[in-house]
Design a protein around this motif. Structure first.
Motif, PDB file in Angstrom:
ATOM      1  N   TYR A  51       0.798  -1.352  -0.013  1.00 51.36           N
ATOM      2  CA  TYR A  51      -0.008  -0.093   0.063  1.00 51.36           C
ATOM      3  C   TYR A  51       0.861   1.362   0.192  1.00 51.36           C
ATOM      4  O   TYR A  51       0.760   2.209   0.926  1.00 51.36           O
ATOM      5  CB  TYR A  51      -1.056   0.035   1.190  1.00 51.36           C
ATOM      6  CG  TYR A  51      -1.810  -1.248   1.409  1.00 51.36           C
ATOM      7  CD1 TYR A  51      -2.782  -1.338   0.428  1.00 51.36           C
ATOM      8  CD2 TYR A  51      -1.867  -2.091   2.126  1.00 51.36           C
ATOM      9  CE1 TYR A  51      -3.522  -2.596   0.279  1.00 51.36           C
ATOM     10  CE2 TYR A  51      -2.308  -3.407   2.176  1.00 51.36           C
ATOM     11  CZ  TYR A  51      -3.357  -3.476   1.163  1.00 51.36           C
ATOM     12  OH  TYR A  51      -4.331  -4.715   1.304  1.00 51.36           O
ATOM     13  N   LYS A  52       1.603   1.330  -0.881  1.00 50.85           N
ATOM     14  CA  LYS A  52       2.723   2.493  -1.115  1.00 50.85           C
ATOM     15  C   LYS A  52       1.830   3.687  -1.267  1.00 50.85           C
ATOM     16  O   LYS A  52       0.844   3.708  -2.037  1.00 50.85           O
ATOM     17  CB  LYS A  52       3.818   2.071  -2.404  1.00 50.85           C
ATOM     18  CG  LYS A  52       4.451   3.324  -2.540  1.00 50.85           C
ATOM     19  CD  LYS A  52       5.407   2.939  -3.699  1.00 50.85           C
ATOM     20  CE  LYS A  52       6.563   4.222  -3.714  1.00 50.85           C
ATOM     21  NZ  LYS A  52       7.446   3.878  -4.812  1.00 50.85           N
ATOM     22  N   VAL A  53       2.514   4.841  -0.644  1.00 53.25           N
ATOM     23  CA  VAL A  53       1.755   6.062  -0.821  1.00 53.25           C
ATOM     24  C   VAL A  53       2.979   7.122  -1.601  1.00 53.25           C
ATOM     25  O   VAL A  53       4.238   6.837  -1.729  1.00 53.25           O
ATOM     26  CB  VAL A  53       1.669   6.996   0.317  1.00 53.25           C
ATOM     27  CG1 VAL A  53       0.598   5.961   1.199  1.00 53.25           C
ATOM     28  CG2 VAL A  53       2.634   7.208   1.045  1.00 53.25           C
ATOM     29  N   THR A  54       2.369   8.180  -2.381  1.00 49.55           N
ATOM     30  CA  THR A  54       3.158   9.062  -3.180  1.00 49.55           C
ATOM     31  C   THR A  54       4.217   9.662  -2.430  1.00 49.55           C
ATOM     32  O   THR A  54       3.881   9.907  -0.943  1.00 49.55           O
ATOM     33  CB  THR A  54       2.430   9.740  -4.089  1.00 49.55           C
ATOM     34  OG1 THR A  54       1.817  10.843  -3.245  1.00 49.55           O
ATOM     35  CG2 THR A  54       1.558   8.905  -5.026  1.00 49.55           C
ATOM     36  N   ASP A  55       5.246  10.258  -2.788  1.00 52.82           N
ATOM     37  CA  ASP A  55       6.152  11.142  -1.895  1.00 52.82           C
ATOM     38  C   ASP A  55       5.508  12.433  -1.546  1.00 52.82           C
ATOM     39  O   ASP A  55       5.693  12.799  -0.320  1.00 52.82           O
ATOM     40  CB  ASP A  55       7.398  11.575  -2.637  1.00 52.82           C
ATOM     41  CG  ASP A  55       8.476  10.267  -2.711  1.00 52.82           C
ATOM     42  OD1 ASP A  55       8.245   9.388  -2.265  1.00 52.82           O
ATOM     43  OD2 ASP A  55       9.141  10.281  -3.855  1.00 52.82           O
ATOM     44  N   ALA A  56       4.585  12.897  -2.287  1.00 57.87           N
ATOM     45  CA  ALA A  56       3.854  14.004  -2.169  1.00 57.87           C
ATOM     46  C   ALA A  56       3.077  14.021  -0.788  1.00 57.87           C
ATOM     47  O   ALA A  56       2.883  14.685  -0.120  1.00 57.87           O
ATOM     48  CB  ALA A  56       3.229  14.615  -3.307  1.00 57.87           C
ATOM     49  N   ALA A  57       2.277  12.683  -1.075  1.00 58.27           N
ATOM     50  CA  ALA A  57       1.296  12.445   0.117  1.00 58.27           C
ATOM     51  C   ALA A  57       2.282  12.266   1.495  1.00 58.27           C
ATOM     52  O   ALA A  57       1.662  12.677   2.448  1.00 58.27           O
ATOM     53  CB  ALA A  57       0.466  11.048  -0.173  1.00 58.27           C
ATOM     54  N   PHE A  58       3.265  11.572   1.360  1.00 56.41           N
ATOM     55  CA  PHE A  58       4.125  11.250   2.674  1.00 56.41           C
ATOM     56  C   PHE A  58       4.560  12.572   3.364  1.00 56.41           C
ATOM     57  O   PHE A  58       4.540  12.791   4.478  1.00 56.41           O
ATOM     58  CB  PHE A  58       5.247  10.349   2.192  1.00 56.41           C
ATOM     59  CG  PHE A  58       5.855  10.175   3.431  1.00 56.41           C
ATOM     60  CD1 PHE A  58       5.467   9.014   4.326  1.00 56.41           C
ATOM     61  CD2 PHE A  58       7.216  10.485   3.766  1.00 56.41           C
ATOM     62  CE1 PHE A  58       6.248   8.642   5.443  1.00 56.41           C
ATOM     63  CE2 PHE A  58       7.752  10.151   4.659  1.00 56.41           C
ATOM     64  CZ  PHE A  58       7.384   9.012   5.952  1.00 56.41           C
ATOM     65  N   ASN A  59       4.894  13.463   2.357  1.00 57.82           N
ATOM     66  CA  ASN A  59       5.569  14.597   2.870  1.00 57.82           C
ATOM     67  C   ASN A  59       4.602  15.877   3.478  1.00 57.82           C
ATOM     68  O   ASN A  59       4.868  16.092   4.441  1.00 57.82           O
ATOM     69  CB  ASN A  59       6.090  15.373   1.626  1.00 57.82           C
ATOM     70  CG  ASN A  59       7.502  14.827   1.364  1.00 57.82           C
ATOM     71  OD1 ASN A  59       8.094  14.089   2.010  1.00 57.82           O
ATOM     72  ND2 ASN A  59       8.149  15.074  -0.061  1.00 57.82           N
ATOM     73  N   SER A  60       3.335  15.680   2.788  1.00 54.55           N
ATOM     74  CA  SER A  60       2.239  16.393   3.499  1.00 54.55           C
ATOM     75  C   SER A  60       1.713  15.516   4.870  1.00 54.55           C
ATOM     76  O   SER A  60       1.520  16.374   5.686  1.00 54.55           O
ATOM     77  CB  SER A  60       0.938  16.507   2.444  1.00 54.55           C
ATOM     78  OG  SER A  60       1.298  17.232   1.485  1.00 54.55           O
ATOM     79  N   LEU A  61       1.768  14.453   4.778  1.00 55.63           N
ATOM     80  CA  LEU A  61       1.284  13.996   5.963  1.00 55.63           C
ATOM     81  C   LEU A  61       2.390  14.173   7.214  1.00 55.63           C
ATOM     82  O   LEU A  61       1.864  14.649   8.379  1.00 55.63           O
ATOM     83  CB  LEU A  61       1.405  12.149   5.921  1.00 55.63           C
ATOM     84  CG  LEU A  61       1.098  11.359   7.319  1.00 55.63           C
ATOM     85  CD1 LEU A  61      -0.100  11.698   7.718  1.00 55.63           C
ATOM     86  CD2 LEU A  61       1.462   9.760   6.800  1.00 55.63           C
ATOM     87  N   ILE A  62       3.761  14.267   7.021  1.00 55.79           N
ATOM     88  CA  ILE A  62       4.738  14.857   8.033  1.00 55.79           C
ATOM     89  C   ILE A  62       4.280  16.015   8.459  1.00 55.79           C
ATOM     90  O   ILE A  62       4.331  16.481   9.745  1.00 55.79           O
ATOM     91  CB  ILE A  62       6.016  14.624   7.254  1.00 55.79           C
ATOM     92  CG1 ILE A  62       6.481  13.039   7.155  1.00 55.79           C
ATOM     93  CG2 ILE A  62       7.081  15.069   8.547  1.00 55.79           C
ATOM     94  CD1 ILE A  62       6.186  12.234   8.431  1.00 55.79           C
ATOM     95  N   LYS A  63       3.922  17.163   7.561  1.00 58.89           N
ATOM     96  CA  LYS A  63       3.652  18.328   7.774  1.00 58.89           C
ATOM     97  C   LYS A  63       2.577  18.525   8.588  1.00 58.89           C
ATOM     98  O   LYS A  63       2.375  19.318   9.585  1.00 58.89           O
ATOM     99  CB  LYS A  63       3.689  19.109   6.674  1.00 58.89           C
ATOM    100  CG  LYS A  63       5.043  19.302   5.903  1.00 58.89           C
ATOM    101  CD  LYS A  63       4.878  20.294   4.435  1.00 58.89           C
ATOM    102  CE  LYS A  63       6.128  20.263   3.926  1.00 58.89           C
ATOM    103  NZ  LYS A  63       5.843  20.944   2.453  1.00 58.89           N
ATOM    104  N   LEU A  64       1.410  17.794   8.238  1.00 55.55           N
ATOM    105  CA  LEU A  64       0.333  17.690   9.020  1.00 55.55           C
ATOM    106  C   LEU A  64       0.534  16.991  10.256  1.00 55.55           C
ATOM    107  O   LEU A  64      -0.271  17.822  11.295  1.00 55.55           O
ATOM    108  CB  LEU A  64      -0.860  17.017   8.212  1.00 55.55           C
ATOM    109  CG  LEU A  64      -2.102  16.804   8.892  1.00 55.55           C
ATOM    110  CD1 LEU A  64      -2.882  18.399   9.016  1.00 55.55           C
ATOM    111  CD2 LEU A  64      -3.165  15.989   8.010  1.00 55.55           C
ATOM    112  N   LEU A  65       1.177  15.987  10.511  1.00 60.68           N
ATOM    113  CA  LEU A  65       1.337  15.538  11.890  1.00 60.68           C
ATOM    114  C   LEU A  65       1.924  16.466  12.800  1.00 60.68           C
ATOM    115  O   LEU A  65       1.478  16.710  13.896  1.00 60.68           O
ATOM    116  CB  LEU A  65       2.215  14.218  11.691  1.00 60.68           C
ATOM    117  CG  LEU A  65       1.724  13.234  11.308  1.00 60.68           C
ATOM    118  CD1 LEU A  65       2.513  12.032  10.958  1.00 60.68           C
ATOM    119  CD2 LEU A  65       0.481  12.474  12.251  1.00 60.68           C
ATOM    120  N   ALA A  66       3.008  17.395  12.175  1.00 58.23           N
ATOM    121  CA  ALA A  66       3.918  18.385  12.922  1.00 58.23           C
ATOM    122  C   ALA A  66       2.933  19.345  13.416  1.00 58.23           C
ATOM    123  O   ALA A  66       2.656  19.978  14.553  1.00 58.23           O
ATOM    124  CB  ALA A  66       5.090  18.886  12.114  1.00 58.23           C
TER     125      ALA A  66
END
Length: 319
Positions: free
Chosen positions: A279-294
């Motif tokens: 269930y791979k996610v795109t780099d763009a989705a992953f980067n947004s996830l990190i920013k949202l978590l922070a």
């Protein structure tokens, strides 16, 4: 005095929550399961008895008696005033069952930490048999039972002699965070779902992340959560392009993880992914996830997040 809310579990070594046999002030029995830091937890009686006296900082347990919760009113051995109007620091008392015999329920007690209005309050509580030894809850008067189940009957408030009617809350930690007072400024798209519970009843202290199988846009996810027949939602969603959608405001509980205890305390996030394992996610989705978590952690005063890929821990973030 300036009343200080308790929004975190009693710290290790706090004598108001430790039995006398172990060097503390409490005459209450040990909790179940017994907390390693404060041995009267998990137990509503041990917690409320300790908190009521901690508020006065007496240096010992001066008021109330650690009997069955439903009998706190009767064992109010110093004649403290009682009533039906919520006040800071008061002990709330519920009867369990039709009688005051322990065989049909022992009741429940909690402490008032904030009075939002005469019909809405924030409490601190513990519970016998709870894997979580401490929590805050928002309680509304409703039919007069203050959010308790049908098996309980609200008896009243025991007022804390250490708190005066004109006391104010010192540095209210819930003024800006904790119960979803704000939403993320990173949101690119909003479509509020009807599938939610408003408001949530627990301080936000964790995040639950789930994959949307299929590289689903934030608009498509909003359409999925729109029908009431779906009975599903999340606070946020992230598309494969990294855009962030909001479907349930942070102040409200989403219907995401099939676990009410978890969804009341968690910000839930659905992330677009491939349809097959892993269930791979795109780099763009992953980067947004990190920013949202922070951003979520900063606004809700969450000091750290620890990754736990174990569904059995849903609803129990301390473990």
């Amino acid at each position: 005095m300036a009343f200080k809310m308790r929004t975190t579990r009693p710290e290790a070594g706090n004598k108001y929550y430790i039995t006398r046999a172990n060097g503390g002030y409490s005459y209450a029995i040990k909790g179940n399961p017994t907390d390693s830091k404060c041995d009267v937890l998990s137990n509503c009686v041990g917690y409320a008895y300790g908190r009521f006296n901690e508020i006065g900082n007496w240096g010992y347990c001066k008021y109330l008696s650690p009997v069955n919760a439903e009998r706190f009113m009767e064992y109010n051995n110093t004649g403290i005033p009682v009533g039906q109007v919520p006040k800071l620091g008061a002990c709330m008392v519920w009867q369990g069952g039709a009688t005051k015999k322990g065989s049909d329920g022992v009741g429940h007690v909690a402490i008032v930490e904030k009075v939002i209005s005469p019909t809405e309050i924030i409490t601190s509580e513990s519970g016998w048999g709870s894997r979580n030894p401490f929590w805050n809850a928002t309680r509304k008067k409703g039919n007069g039972n203050w959010g308790a189940g049908a098996g309980y009957k609200f008896l009243g408030f025991i007022y804390n002699p250490a708190v005066k009617d004109d006391d104010t809350i010192d540095n209210d930690p819930m003024a800006g965070y904790g119960y979803g007072k704000t939403n993320s400024p990173l949101v690119n798209y909003t479509k509020i779902s009807p599938n939610k519970t408003s408001p949530r009843n627990h301080v936000i202290d964790t995040v639950t992340i789930h994959c949307v199988v299929g590289q689903c846009s934030v608009e498509a996810l909003g359409n999925i959560f729109a029908p009431t027949s779906k009975q599903a939602s999340s606070n946020y969603g992230i598309g494969p392009d990294g855009r962030i959608g909001m479907y349930v405001e942070e102040k409200d509980r989403s219907w995401c993880s099939s676990n009410g205890a978890n969804d009341n305390r968690a910000i839930t996030i659905e992330v677009a992914s491939d349809t097959t394992s892993p269930y791979k996610v795109t780099d763009a989705a992953f980067n947004s996830l990190i920013k949202l978590l922070a951003d979520i952690c900063k606004r809700n005063n969450i000091k750290s997040l620890k990754w736990k890929a174990d569904k059995n821990l849903i609803g129990h973030p301390e473990e």
